[in-house]
Design a protein around this motif. Structure first.
Motif, PDB file in Angstrom:
ATOM      1  N   GLN A 498       0.805  -1.133   0.238  1.00 38.67           N
ATOM      2  CA  GLN A 498       0.150   0.062  -0.203  1.00 38.67           C
ATOM      3  C   GLN A 498       0.945   1.154  -0.004  1.00 38.67           C
ATOM      4  OE1 GLN A 498      -2.353  -1.058   3.504  1.00 38.67           O
ATOM      5  NE2 GLN A 498      -4.449  -0.836   1.864  1.00 38.67           N
ATOM      6  N   VAL A 499       1.996   1.256   0.741  1.00 35.80           N
ATOM      7  CA  VAL A 499       2.880   2.274   0.871  1.00 35.80           C
ATOM      8  C   VAL A 499       3.363   2.579  -0.673  1.00 35.80           C
ATOM      9  CG1 VAL A 499       5.027   3.216   1.483  1.00 35.80           C
ATOM     10  CG2 VAL A 499       3.471   2.257   3.014  1.00 35.80           C
ATOM     11  N   ILE A 500       3.738   1.500  -1.410  1.00 40.99           N
ATOM     12  CA  ILE A 500       4.373   1.675  -2.843  1.00 40.99           C
ATOM     13  C   ILE A 500       3.209   2.126  -3.531  1.00 40.99           C
ATOM     14  CG2 ILE A 500       5.285   0.329  -4.757  1.00 40.99           C
ATOM     15  CD1 ILE A 500       6.615  -1.638  -2.622  1.00 40.99           C
ATOM     16  N   LYS A 501       1.850   1.730  -3.337  1.00 38.55           N
ATOM     17  CA  LYS A 501       0.930   2.230  -4.238  1.00 38.55           C
ATOM     18  C   LYS A 501       0.636   3.494  -4.153  1.00 38.55           C
ATOM     19  CE  LYS A 501      -3.665   1.109  -5.565  1.00 38.55           C
ATOM     20  NZ  LYS A 501      -5.045   0.324  -5.383  1.00 38.55           N
ATOM     21  N   ALA A 502       0.723   4.022  -2.887  1.00 36.50           N
ATOM     22  CA  ALA A 502       0.731   5.474  -2.569  1.00 36.50           C
ATOM     23  C   ALA A 502       1.670   6.262  -3.247  1.00 36.50           C
ATOM     24  CB  ALA A 502       0.518   5.836  -1.207  1.00 36.50           C
ATOM     25  N   LEU A 503       2.867   5.813  -3.277  1.00 34.33           N
ATOM     26  CA  LEU A 503       4.084   6.656  -4.047  1.00 34.33           C
ATOM     27  C   LEU A 503       3.751   6.567  -5.346  1.00 34.33           C
ATOM     28  CD1 LEU A 503       7.083   5.181  -1.840  1.00 34.33           C
ATOM     29  CD2 LEU A 503       5.986   7.318  -1.772  1.00 34.33           C
ATOM     30  N   GLN A 541      17.284  -0.766   4.602  1.00 41.13           N
ATOM     31  CA  GLN A 541      16.601  -1.997   4.254  1.00 41.13           C
ATOM     32  C   GLN A 541      15.431  -1.924   3.432  1.00 41.13           C
ATOM     33  OE1 GLN A 541      17.776  -4.955   5.869  1.00 41.13           O
ATOM     34  NE2 GLN A 541      19.514  -3.647   6.188  1.00 41.13           N
ATOM     35  N   PRO A 542      15.165  -2.673   2.629  1.00 37.13           N
ATOM     36  CA  PRO A 542      14.230  -2.811   1.416  1.00 37.13           C
ATOM     37  C   PRO A 542      12.996  -2.843   2.406  1.00 37.13           C
ATOM     38  CG  PRO A 542      15.829  -4.596   0.688  1.00 37.13           C
ATOM     39  CD  PRO A 542      16.263  -4.205   2.295  1.00 37.13           C
ATOM     40  N   LEU A 543      12.029  -2.100   1.542  1.00 36.25           N
ATOM     41  CA  LEU A 543      10.653  -2.283   2.269  1.00 36.25           C
ATOM     42  C   LEU A 543       9.715  -3.575   1.836  1.00 36.25           C
ATOM     43  CD1 LEU A 543       8.592  -0.289   3.587  1.00 36.25           C
ATOM     44  CD2 LEU A 543       7.506   0.074   1.184  1.00 36.25           C
ATOM     45  N   ASP A 544       9.227  -4.523   2.844  1.00 34.69           N
ATOM     46  CA  ASP A 544       8.446  -5.578   2.546  1.00 34.69           C
ATOM     47  C   ASP A 544       7.302  -5.233   2.125  1.00 34.69           C
ATOM     48  OD1 ASP A 544       7.510  -8.217   2.675  1.00 34.69           O
ATOM     49  OD2 ASP A 544       8.204  -8.741   4.716  1.00 34.69           O
ATOM     50  N   PRO A 545       6.893  -5.843   0.859  1.00 39.11           N
ATOM     51  CA  PRO A 545       5.355  -5.464   0.686  1.00 39.11           C
ATOM     52  C   PRO A 545       4.444  -6.156   1.438  1.00 39.11           C
ATOM     53  CG  PRO A 545       6.597  -6.074  -1.144  1.00 39.11           C
ATOM     54  CD  PRO A 545       7.662  -6.192  -0.225  1.00 39.11           C
ATOM     55  N   GLN A 546       4.742  -6.930   2.005  1.00 42.15           N
ATOM     56  CA  GLN A 546       3.629  -7.802   2.954  1.00 42.15           C
ATOM     57  C   GLN A 546       3.737  -7.568   4.179  1.00 42.15           C
ATOM     58  OE1 GLN A 546       2.118 -10.275   1.181  1.00 42.15           O
ATOM     59  NE2 GLN A 546       3.168  -9.596  -0.654  1.00 42.15           N
ATOM     60  N   ALA A 547       4.587  -6.761   4.696  1.00 43.89           N
ATOM     61  CA  ALA A 547       4.753  -6.523   6.041  1.00 43.89           C
ATOM     62  C   ALA A 547       3.873  -5.210   6.559  1.00 43.89           C
ATOM     63  CB  ALA A 547       6.274  -5.902   6.479  1.00 43.89           C
ATOM     64  N   THR A 615       7.689  -3.589 -15.335  1.00 41.64           N
ATOM     65  CA  THR A 615       7.845  -4.833 -14.615  1.00 41.64           C
ATOM     66  C   THR A 615       7.690  -4.418 -13.279  1.00 41.64           C
ATOM     67  OG1 THR A 615      10.060  -3.929 -14.550  1.00 41.64           O
ATOM     68  CG2 THR A 615       9.771  -5.238 -16.343  1.00 41.64           C
ATOM     69  N   THR A 616       7.537  -5.642 -12.467  1.00 40.74           N
ATOM     70  CA  THR A 616       7.658  -5.616 -10.954  1.00 40.74           C
ATOM     71  C   THR A 616       9.162  -5.942 -10.497  1.00 40.74           C
ATOM     72  OG1 THR A 616       5.492  -6.339 -10.897  1.00 40.74           O
ATOM     73  CG2 THR A 616       6.457  -6.689  -9.025  1.00 40.74           C
ATOM     74  N   LEU A 617       9.819  -4.963  -9.777  1.00 41.87           N
ATOM     75  CA  LEU A 617      10.849  -4.883  -9.606  1.00 41.87           C
ATOM     76  C   LEU A 617      11.067  -5.591  -8.050  1.00 41.87           C
ATOM     77  CD1 LEU A 617      12.738  -1.804 -11.202  1.00 41.87           C
ATOM     78  CD2 LEU A 617      12.411  -4.213 -11.991  1.00 41.87           C
ATOM     79  N   PRO A 618      12.194  -5.743  -7.452  1.00 43.91           N
ATOM     80  CA  PRO A 618      12.068  -6.823  -6.179  1.00 43.91           C
ATOM     81  C   PRO A 618      11.221  -6.400  -5.110  1.00 43.91           C
ATOM     82  CG  PRO A 618      14.375  -6.498  -7.162  1.00 43.91           C
ATOM     83  CD  PRO A 618      13.335  -5.622  -7.840  1.00 43.91           C
ATOM     84  N   ASN A 619      10.939  -4.894  -4.917  1.00 52.02           N
ATOM     85  CA  ASN A 619       9.976  -4.557  -3.953  1.00 52.02           C
ATOM     86  C   ASN A 619       9.008  -3.511  -4.404  1.00 52.02           C
ATOM     87  OD1 ASN A 619      11.940  -2.685  -3.999  1.00 52.02           O
ATOM     88  ND2 ASN A 619      11.638  -2.067  -1.775  1.00 52.02           N
ATOM     89  N   ALA A 620       8.881  -3.346  -5.623  1.00 54.29           N
ATOM     90  CA  ALA A 620       8.039  -2.298  -6.176  1.00 54.29           C
ATOM     91  C   ALA A 620       6.999  -2.854  -6.713  1.00 54.29           C
ATOM     92  CB  ALA A 620       8.568  -1.262  -6.849  1.00 54.29           C
ATOM     93  N   GLN A 621       5.811  -1.914  -7.175  1.00 53.52           N
ATOM     94  CA  GLN A 621       4.774  -2.596  -7.742  1.00 53.52           C
ATOM     95  C   GLN A 621       4.310  -1.607  -8.902  1.00 53.52           C
ATOM     96  OE1 GLN A 621       1.298  -2.641  -5.130  1.00 53.52           O
ATOM     97  NE2 GLN A 621       1.930  -4.816  -4.558  1.00 53.52           N
ATOM     98  N   PRO A 622       3.870  -2.096  -9.900  1.00 53.67           N
ATOM     99  CA  PRO A 622       3.568  -1.122 -11.447  1.00 53.67           C
ATOM    100  C   PRO A 622       2.383  -0.193 -10.698  1.00 53.67           C
ATOM    101  CG  PRO A 622       3.556  -3.522 -11.895  1.00 53.67           C
ATOM    102  CD  PRO A 622       3.379  -3.461 -10.378  1.00 53.67           C
TER     103      PRO A 622
END
Length: 624
Positions: A498-503, A541-547, A615-622
């Protein structure tokens, strides 16, 4: 005044495709010669040459009556927009190709309006002047307006004799009932601050017109506001009518709390203008002015903005409409252009400039026969000592400052240097003071045990640089000016996804740019498409999409459908953003830490080709 030559226009147009933006060759438009072609080929023309005079007293075509219109009725429209309670603020004004320093202050604005009206009266022996405003007179304001419920601003508008205005989104900040109270001089509620209770309550004497805001329960404008008003102008023993239509932005639901607009519908701007233009036409009104809280902007070769788009649609709906002037607002930019046969003009914000439109109405047809539009800076006394500030308005400012001085002048902290921490964003969208604001929100949330990971705020809620005095002191008033809305801060739970989606959503258009604390990210772009490609916490530290993370946001973001935060679980709350920022400055002072501008390293742009952007990179979403 003289008619605009059209030979060069014709030569250029023969080489251009329909709807292409072209450069013009003069300021005056003889409207009888303006485009009546089908709407799909209506021209958008920039005013050329650009506004190059700092005063109406120097404007060549405003110094004499045009002999070609000696039998017509002269008219003048003096306009402002987005005052935002800027009683004595100052800043740069970018008008045409010029930059003017230290412009602003409503006592100076009042003097220039008086000067322009006197000049018009002297040349034309006419009193056909209208002072108009296009919304956001209040809200997002300095303390000398905010702490007194914006009543000093209403006093200033009354003293400047503004006759007609419309609503902007900020008139809804405290709810439309409260705006109507200060507009009409009503008494505040018993729970109002003593500063407000003691301030004189006077009606502004300004008529509000707003055609596209109606109550859901009865379809009528609220508080007896009218969709339009009609005024009569006279000269040479003849008369004509001028109609004024008011338009609110349809973006209102994304710009204020739901509780402030839930009782109203905001109707389509173009359809509403076309509707009331026809109604006015049926009443014998053939000269129409639109006051719209919608933006226009231009450079040397093109004009754009929602105001331009709306007028293009109006011209499609009714190619023979009589809208001669469109006074724009909301984007705080300079605009002076021609859309088909309609002049569009916008004069920055916060009393840094005003627009002066002069022209003629043919008494036989009732239509504008010619108009000329200009934007002028409100120069400082140092830049123009010959123009004296309006004393009556200056007294209003002085009185307001005296009433709030005890609070706004209190020193709450120190900065590392005597330089202001700037509001303006970098190319990557980082505002130094905006990031300072979210740093403060994250700090205060953690101090209060709310275990926040990140903080985010909308850039539109950060309204000023953090000004610092010569002794490096930061006052309460300077801190309050940075975030004047008083939005309540909430801590919500969000997944990393959700954080990535907000960004990502901040890049989907509109005024959605976010300032962030506690995280960093890289983003890529191709054309107008931007996408976040990597997000880390501040420690790398990478953001965890599931956390699940805790994020500090304001309640405007939480309730706004245009962002991703709506519906997220609230797990705690703080005070208002204004109070929290003030407290942060105090806490840094107590800790012996001078305030410094954050380093601009939270948003990093990386080049990427089309393959990367899908693409979907390691810890980001389209992007959504």
């Amino acid at each position: 005044m003289s008619a605009t030559p059209h030979g060069l226009h014709k030569a250029l147009l023969s080489l251009l495709v329909p709807m292409m933006v072209v450069s013009g060759t003069g300021n005056l438009t003889t409207l009888a010669q303006a485009s009546d072609r089908p709407a799909d080929v209506v021209r958008v023309t920039h005013q050329q040459p650009e506004d190059q005079y700092s005063s109406v007293l120097s404007e060549p075509n405003f110094q004499h009556r045009d002999r070609h219109h000696r039998h017509d009725i002269p008219v003048q429209f003096l306009g402002i927009n987005d005052l935002h309670g800027g009683l004595d603020t100052s800043g740069k004004a970018y008008i045409g190709g010029k930059v003017y320093e230290n412009t602003g202050n409503v006592s100076r604005l009042a003097a220039y309006l008086d000067q322009a009206q006197r000049q018009f009266r002297h040349v034309h022996l006419s009193r056909n002047t209208f002072r108009v405003q296009a919304g956001d007179m209040v809200g997002a304001s300095p303390a000398n307006s905010t702490l007194l419920a914006h009543e000093p601003t209403m006093h200033a508008l009354r003293a400047m004799k503004f006759q007609i205005g419309t609503l902007g989104n900020h008139e809804f900040d405290q709810g439309l009932p409260e705006f109507n109270r200060i507009l009409t001089g009503g008494r505040p509620g018993k729970d109002a601050d003593k500063l407000i209770q003691r301030y004189p309550h006077l009606a502004s004497k300004m008529q509000e017109v707003v055609a596209n805001v109606v109550r859901k329960d009865n379809g009528k404008q609220p508080y007896g506001y009218r969709p339009y008003t009609i005024r009569t102008v006279r000269a040479h023993g003849r008369s004509a009518k001028v109609g004024f239509i008011g338009i609110e932005t349809t973006e209102l639901p994304t710009l204020t709390y739901e509780r402030n607009y839930k009782d109203y519908k905001v109707l389509d701007e173009a359809k509403t203008i076309a509707k009331y233009d026809r109604i006015l036409n049926a009443k014998g009104v053939k000269a129409v002015v639109v006051l719209a809280h919608r933006g226009v902007q231009n450079n040397k070769t093109s004009a754009w903005g929602n105001g331009v788009d709306i007028l293009q649609r109006v011209n499609k709906l009714d190619p023979h409409n009589n809208v001669g002037l469109f006074v724009g607002a909301h984007t705080h930019m300079y605009g002076n252009a021609l859309v088909g046969k309609t002049h569009v003009v916008q004069a920055l914000s916060s009393a840094r400039a005003f627009d002066d439109t002069q022209g003629y109405i043919n008494p036989k047809t009732g239509k504008f026969s010619a108009l000329e539009t200009h934007v002028y800076p409100v120069l400082s006394a140092k830049a123009d000592p010959k123009t004296k500030s309006n004393r009556r308005v200056a007294r209003i400012i002085k009185d307001a400052n005296r009433r709030v001085a005890g609070k706004i002048n209190a020193v709450i902290g120190k900065a590392a240097s005597a330089e202001a921490i700037k509001q303006a964003s970098t190319a990557n969208g980082e505002s130094p003071v905006g990031e300072l604001v979210v740093d403060g929100q994250l700090f205060e949330a953690q101090k209060n045990g709310l275990k926040a990971d990140f903080a985010m705020t909308n850039s539109g809620g950060v309204r000023s640089s953090l000004n610092v005095d010569a002794n490096q002191a930061i006052t309460w008033g300077a801190a309050q000016a940075v975030q004047p809305f008083g939005n309540v801060l909430q801590v919500v739970e969000m997944t990393g996804a959700q954080v990535i989606k907000a960004l990502n959503n901040q890049y989907s258009g509109g005024f959605k740019e976010l300032q962030v604390a506690g995280l960093r990210y890289t983003f890529a772009a191709q054309g107008k498409t931007k996408q976040v490609v990597q997000v880390t916490k501040a420690d790398g530290q990478p953001l965890d999409p599931q956390a699940t993370y805790r994020v500090v946001i304001n309640d405007f973001l939480h309730g706004n459908k245009s962002f991703t935060f709506q519906g997220t679980k609230i797990v705690g709350s703080l005070a208002s953003d204004t109070e929290v920022f003030v407290q942060y400055v105090k806490d840094m002072q107590a800790a012996g830490k001078p305030i410094v501008a954050p380093q601009a390293n939270r948003k990093v742009f990386v080049k990427a080709d089309a393959a990367v952007l899908g693409t979907t990179l390691p810890n980001a979403q389209p992007a959504a």
